[in-house]
Scaffold this active site. Structure first.
Site: not given
Length: 188
Positions: A69, A77, A82, A86, A112
């Site tokens: 994780d 973010n 974002h 990404d 994630e």
């Protein structure tokens, strides 16, 4: 003399049918790939990951599950947007693929969260691969749109299957190990 018309027409029909079949098969392959992969990272998605684990279980093959994780991903973010989030997920995906043997299966498990199956490895080898991936992720620099760079890290959980374990149990054990890593300060 009717044959002069019928034979070429039949040939043309056969050729057109073959072209249509080829296109149909290609489209079917593309659709199958789309249904098995995560569109952002091109890794396997959760469903096809489960199918791969099921296949290993059917062969009674021992495997390791690694769950990771990204640490504080929400703040990436929030702080950078974002699009950078990404980009981060794509870079992590590539890093995982670069640092695991080709026999290993890497998938995006959630937002994630990533998950890997490492067939036929012992616990020590699995932990080494997890550490290699963890170090590689920690060394990855993410470039923001304004040119500034920042580091990311990830927490890992590793669990081994045995002859009797079900995949849900192995995943749950890896998940518990991941939470311990997060509790102990992350990036481990």
């Amino acid at each position: 003399s009717m044959l002069y018309f019928i034979v070429p027409l039949l040939l043309i029909c056969l050729i057109l049918c073959e072209i249509m079949l080829i296109q149909w098969r290609h489209r079917e392959t593309v659709i199958k790939k789309l249904s098995q992969t995560d569109p952002l990272t091109n890794l396997l998605n959760r469903r096809s990951f489960s199918e791969k684990v099921f296949q290993l279980e059917k062969m009674h093959q021992q495997y390791a599950i690694i769950i990771l994780d990204l640490d504080h991903f929400k703040s990436i973010n929030d702080q950078y947007g974002h699009s950078i989030g990404d980009d981060t997920l794509k870079l992590v995906s590539q890093t995982l693929l670069d640092h695991t043997p080709k026999t290993d299966i890497v998938a995006r498990y959630g937002g994630e969260e990533f998950i890997m199956i490492l067939p036929a490895l012992n616990r020590h080898q699995a932990i080494n691969i997890a550490n290699r991936c963890r170090e590689a992720i920690a060394e990855t620099l993410i470039r923001n749109e304004d040119g500034t760079e920042f580091n990311i890290s990830a927490s890992f959980g590793v669990a081994m299957s045995d002859e009797t374990s079900k995949k849900e149990d192995v995943i749950r054990m890896a998940d518990q190990a991941l939470y311990i890593a997060k509790d102990k300060g992350r990036n481990q």
